[in-house]
Design a protein around this motif. Structure first.
Motif, PDB file in Angstrom:
ATOM      1  N   MET A 126       5.593   3.690   1.713  1.00 46.32           N
ATOM      2  CA  MET A 126       6.763   4.393   1.180  1.00 46.32           C
ATOM      3  C   MET A 126       8.035   4.090   1.967  1.00 46.32           C
ATOM      4  N   ASN A 127       7.910   3.376   3.089  1.00 44.62           N
ATOM      5  CA  ASN A 127       9.105   2.929   3.808  1.00 44.62           C
ATOM      6  C   ASN A 127       9.881   1.890   3.003  1.00 44.62           C
ATOM      7  N   ARG A 128       9.201   1.278   2.035  1.00 42.87           N
ATOM      8  CA  ARG A 128       9.871   0.307   1.164  1.00 42.87           C
ATOM      9  C   ARG A 128      10.632   0.989   0.029  1.00 42.87           C
ATOM     10  N   ARG A 129      10.387   2.268  -0.111  1.00 45.42           N
ATOM     11  CA  ARG A 129      10.969   3.007  -1.232  1.00 45.42           C
ATOM     12  C   ARG A 129      12.106   3.900  -0.766  1.00 45.42           C
ATOM     13  N   ASP A 130      12.872   4.412  -1.728  1.00 44.80           N
ATOM     14  CA  ASP A 130      13.974   5.324  -1.427  1.00 44.80           C
ATOM     15  C   ASP A 130      13.553   6.778  -1.588  1.00 44.80           C
ATOM     16  N   GLU A 131      12.243   7.032  -1.611  1.00 43.66           N
ATOM     17  CA  GLU A 131      11.741   8.385  -1.843  1.00 43.66           C
ATOM     18  C   GLU A 131      10.885   8.806  -0.656  1.00 43.66           C
ATOM     19  N   ASP A 132      10.719  10.093  -0.489  1.00 47.31           N
ATOM     20  CA  ASP A 132       9.840  10.582   0.577  1.00 47.31           C
ATOM     21  C   ASP A 132       8.895  11.671   0.064  1.00 47.31           C
ATOM     22  N   ASP A 133       8.737  11.757  -1.264  1.00 46.26           N
ATOM     23  CA  ASP A 133       7.932  12.831  -1.849  1.00 46.26           C
ATOM     24  C   ASP A 133       6.658  12.304  -2.502  1.00 46.26           C
ATOM     25  N   ARG A 134       6.206  11.137  -2.066  1.00 47.00           N
ATOM     26  CA  ARG A 134       5.019  10.542  -2.665  1.00 47.00           C
ATOM     27  C   ARG A 134       3.946  10.265  -1.603  1.00 47.00           C
ATOM     28  N   LYS A 135       3.921  11.081  -0.546  1.00 48.23           N
ATOM     29  CA  LYS A 135       3.016  10.835   0.573  1.00 48.23           C
ATOM     30  C   LYS A 135       1.550  10.936   0.155  1.00 48.23           C
ATOM     31  N   LYS A 136       1.251  11.825  -0.787  1.00 50.59           N
ATOM     32  CA  LYS A 136      -0.130  11.962  -1.251  1.00 50.59           C
ATOM     33  C   LYS A 136      -0.581  10.689  -1.958  1.00 50.59           C
ATOM     34  N   LYS A 137       0.299  10.122  -2.788  1.00 48.59           N
ATOM     35  CA  LYS A 137      -0.039   8.886  -3.481  1.00 48.59           C
ATOM     36  C   LYS A 137      -0.174   7.734  -2.491  1.00 48.59           C
ATOM     37  N   GLU A 138       0.685   7.713  -1.473  1.00 50.40           N
ATOM     38  CA  GLU A 138       0.584   6.683  -0.447  1.00 50.40           C
ATOM     39  C   GLU A 138      -0.772   6.771   0.255  1.00 50.40           C
ATOM     40  N   LEU A 139      -1.193   7.974   0.595  1.00 48.10           N
ATOM     41  CA  LEU A 139      -2.482   8.181   1.263  1.00 48.10           C
ATOM     42  C   LEU A 139      -3.640   7.734   0.373  1.00 48.10           C
ATOM     43  N   PHE A 140      -3.599   8.106  -0.916  1.00 48.45           N
ATOM     44  CA  PHE A 140      -4.665   7.720  -1.843  1.00 48.45           C
ATOM     45  C   PHE A 140      -4.762   6.201  -1.966  1.00 48.45           C
ATOM     46  N   GLU A 141      -3.624   5.524  -2.075  1.00 49.70           N
ATOM     47  CA  GLU A 141      -3.671   4.071  -2.203  1.00 49.70           C
ATOM     48  C   GLU A 141      -4.223   3.428  -0.932  1.00 49.70           C
ATOM     49  N   LYS A 142      -3.830   3.926   0.218  1.00 52.14           N
ATOM     50  CA  LYS A 142      -4.316   3.355   1.480  1.00 52.14           C
ATOM     51  C   LYS A 142      -5.818   3.554   1.652  1.00 52.14           C
ATOM     52  N   ILE A 143      -6.306   4.703   1.223  1.00 51.71           N
ATOM     53  CA  ILE A 143      -7.740   5.002   1.392  1.00 51.71           C
ATOM     54  C   ILE A 143      -8.588   4.280   0.353  1.00 51.71           C
ATOM     55  N   PHE A 144      -8.179   4.328  -0.906  1.00 57.16           N
ATOM     56  CA  PHE A 144      -9.087   3.924  -1.977  1.00 57.16           C
ATOM     57  C   PHE A 144      -8.880   2.516  -2.524  1.00 57.16           C
ATOM     58  N   LEU A 145      -7.663   1.958  -2.444  1.00 59.09           N
ATOM     59  CA  LEU A 145      -7.475   0.628  -3.017  1.00 59.09           C
ATOM     60  C   LEU A 145      -8.303  -0.461  -2.332  1.00 59.09           C
ATOM     61  N   PRO A 146      -8.555  -0.383  -1.019  1.00 59.69           N
ATOM     62  CA  PRO A 146      -9.462  -1.382  -0.433  1.00 59.69           C
ATOM     63  C   PRO A 146     -10.892  -1.285  -0.963  1.00 59.69           C
ATOM     64  N   LYS A 147     -11.226  -0.161  -1.603  1.00 58.63           N
ATOM     65  CA  LYS A 147     -12.598   0.088  -2.046  1.00 58.63           C
ATOM     66  C   LYS A 147     -12.822  -0.227  -3.528  1.00 58.63           C
ATOM     67  N   VAL A 148     -11.740  -0.458  -4.285  1.00 62.11           N
ATOM     68  CA  VAL A 148     -11.927  -0.767  -5.706  1.00 62.11           C
ATOM     69  C   VAL A 148     -12.364  -2.219  -5.870  1.00 62.11           C
ATOM     70  N   ASP A 149     -12.908  -2.548  -7.049  1.00 61.95           N
ATOM     71  CA  ASP A 149     -13.405  -3.903  -7.298  1.00 61.95           C
ATOM     72  C   ASP A 149     -12.296  -4.868  -7.674  1.00 61.95           C
ATOM     73  N   GLY A 150     -11.136  -4.354  -7.993  1.00 60.27           N
ATOM     74  CA  GLY A 150     -10.023  -5.231  -8.314  1.00 60.27           C
ATOM     75  C   GLY A 150      -8.787  -4.442  -8.690  1.00 60.27           C
ATOM     76  N   ILE A 151      -7.637  -5.101  -8.577  1.00 54.32           N
ATOM     77  CA  ILE A 151      -6.352  -4.505  -8.929  1.00 54.32           C
ATOM     78  C   ILE A 151      -5.719  -5.337 -10.034  1.00 54.32           C
ATOM     79  N   ILE A 152      -5.304  -4.650 -11.090  1.00 53.92           N
ATOM     80  CA  ILE A 152      -4.661  -5.302 -12.242  1.00 53.92           C
ATOM     81  C   ILE A 152      -3.170  -4.998 -12.179  1.00 53.92           C
ATOM     82  N   THR A 153      -2.345  -6.038 -12.212  1.00 52.27           N
ATOM     83  CA  THR A 153      -0.899  -5.835 -12.243  1.00 52.27           C
ATOM     84  C   THR A 153      -0.335  -6.432 -13.530  1.00 52.27           C
ATOM     85  N   HIS A 154       0.892  -6.022 -13.870  1.00 55.42           N
ATOM     86  CA  HIS A 154       1.513  -6.517 -15.104  1.00 55.42           C
ATOM     87  C   HIS A 154       2.517  -7.628 -14.833  1.00 55.42           C
ATOM     88  N   GLN A 155       2.690  -7.998 -13.576  1.00 55.90           N
ATOM     89  CA  GLN A 155       3.549  -9.126 -13.261  1.00 55.90           C
ATOM     90  C   GLN A 155       3.253  -9.653 -11.857  1.00 55.90           C
TER      91      GLN A 155
END
Length: 378
Positions: free
Chosen positions: A134-163
């Motif tokens: 979230m240091n890359r962002r202009d917001e400071d109210d998404r700490k829960k989402k930041e924590l979830f991504e840090k914990i769980f994204l390394p554990k998923v089988d893949g990440i799909i992006t649109h670009q």
């Protein structure tokens, strides 16, 4: 591969996310004989097939199952949806009816992880945003989402992006993760005959100030062809509409600017047929540089309309040099030049328009569905 796709927000809905998820799941279902389940929050009592036909203009498929969850509550609606969706998916897994789960909701990541740990299903995260740092962002109210991504994204089988830009951003933090770039799609390609003769620069979407619609107005006041007009399809906020029309008045082009207000999907199709050039002005921000994939580009492409947009990586990678022209942020002179060039001759215009049609064929929702299926099955 039987797939559960967890959307979570209201279905159907006017927002682009609802369309995105519906068309994605339809594209998945069109590329397999196995069942594709879309889990969303209930927003209708109408027949599902009727909604698909009359609201999304999609042909119902027997293997596309829309599962609407009643999550009505005074508080905790989102959590209620997650728990109900989790339990429904769990029951389907036990019946061997689901092999993989996709979500675009950061809040559903813990539930999806438990499904993987308990039942061994594959899990995938489809990201349209970025919270890992979230240091890359202009917001400071998404700490829960930041924590979830840090914990769980390394554990998923893949990440799909649109670009590609968003994929590369995630790869800075998770270089070992599996990635799939599956672009936002187009339902069908309809080439409009003689669109060079149309009189409108077109803009579709929100009128928020970060969209830089004012750029188009300043440019319109300076272009060579004084018969060119501006058609703005959108406008929920009356105050913002008044601001735009007031600027047009100040620039002496009020009679050349039309704002439709918010319109139905069917009317969007009607207005697309009136456009000559599709406009994508954006402010240079983190969101616009890394995260956005403007649906308006795909709307324009679906009708063979060349595009002029701010020179940002997210716009350039979709449009390419063959399908449109670009101008630097806040360089109105460059925008004027781009409009004049596309408007200069039918030969120049048709070269771009024909390239748009060919490019659009690569961006169909069915192509997106096929790419995601190939990724999940690999």
């Amino acid at each position: 591969m039987q797939i559960a796709y967890v959307y979570g927000s209201k279905w159907p809905s006017e927002g682009p996310a609802g369309s995105f998820c519906t068309f994605t799941c339809h594209g998945l279902a069109n590329n397999t004989n196995e069942n594709i389940y879309l889990f969303a929050s209930k927003n209708t009592d109408k027949d599902i097939n009727e909604v698909l036909k009359n609201y999304y203009f999609l042909e119902p498929l027997s293997n596309l199952k829309i599962k609407l969850v009643d999550d009505s509550a005074m508080i905790g609606r989102v959590t209620k949806f997650y728990i109900k969706a989790f339990n429904k998916i769990r029951k389907l897994i036990k019946k061997n009816k689901i092999d993989a789960v996709i979500t675009r909701k950061t809040g559903f990541l813990p539930y999806m992880y438990f499904l993987k740990k308990i039942y061994g299903v594959k899990i995938f995260f489809e990201t349209h945003d970025f919270y890992l740092d979230m240091n890359r962002r202009d917001e400071d109210d998404r700490k829960k989402k930041e924590l979830f991504e840090k914990i769980f994204l390394p554990k998923v089988d893949g990440i799909i992006t649109h670009q590609i830009n968003l994929r590369n951003l995630y790869k800075e933090y998770l270089p070992q993760q599996n990635y799939c770039v599956a672009r936002t799609g187009i339902r069908e390609v309809i080439k409009v005959d003689n669109s060079f003769e149309n009189e409108y620069l077109g803009y579709i979407g929100s009128l928020k100030k970060r969209k830089k619609i004012s750029d188009i107005l300043y440019a319109l006041a300076r272009v060579k062809n004084e018969d060119l007009k501006l058609l703005i399809v959108g406008g929920r906020n009356n105050k913002r509409v008044d601001e735009i029309l007031s600027l047009a008045q100040d620039l002496g082009i009020r009679d050349r600017v039309k704002v439709t207000g918010w319109v139905s999907r069917k009317k969007v199709e009607k207005y697309l047929k009136m456009m000559k050039i599709g406009m994508v002005p954006l402010a240079d921000s983190f969101f616009n540089r890394y995260l956005t994939s403007p649906m308006k580009i795909f709307n324009y492409f679906s009708h063979g309309i060349p595009v002029i947009g701010t020179d940002l990586p997210t716009i350039r990678e979709i449009v390419t040099d063959k399908c449109g022209l670009f101008y630097e942020h806040d360089r109105i002179d460059q925008l004027v030049y781009a409009i004049n060039k596309l408007d200069s001759s039918e030969e120049v215009y048709n070269k771009f328009s024909n390239n748009v049609v060919e490019r659009a064929k690569e961006l169909l929702w069915d192509e997106r569905g096929k790419k995601i299926l190939d990724f999940i099955n690999s």
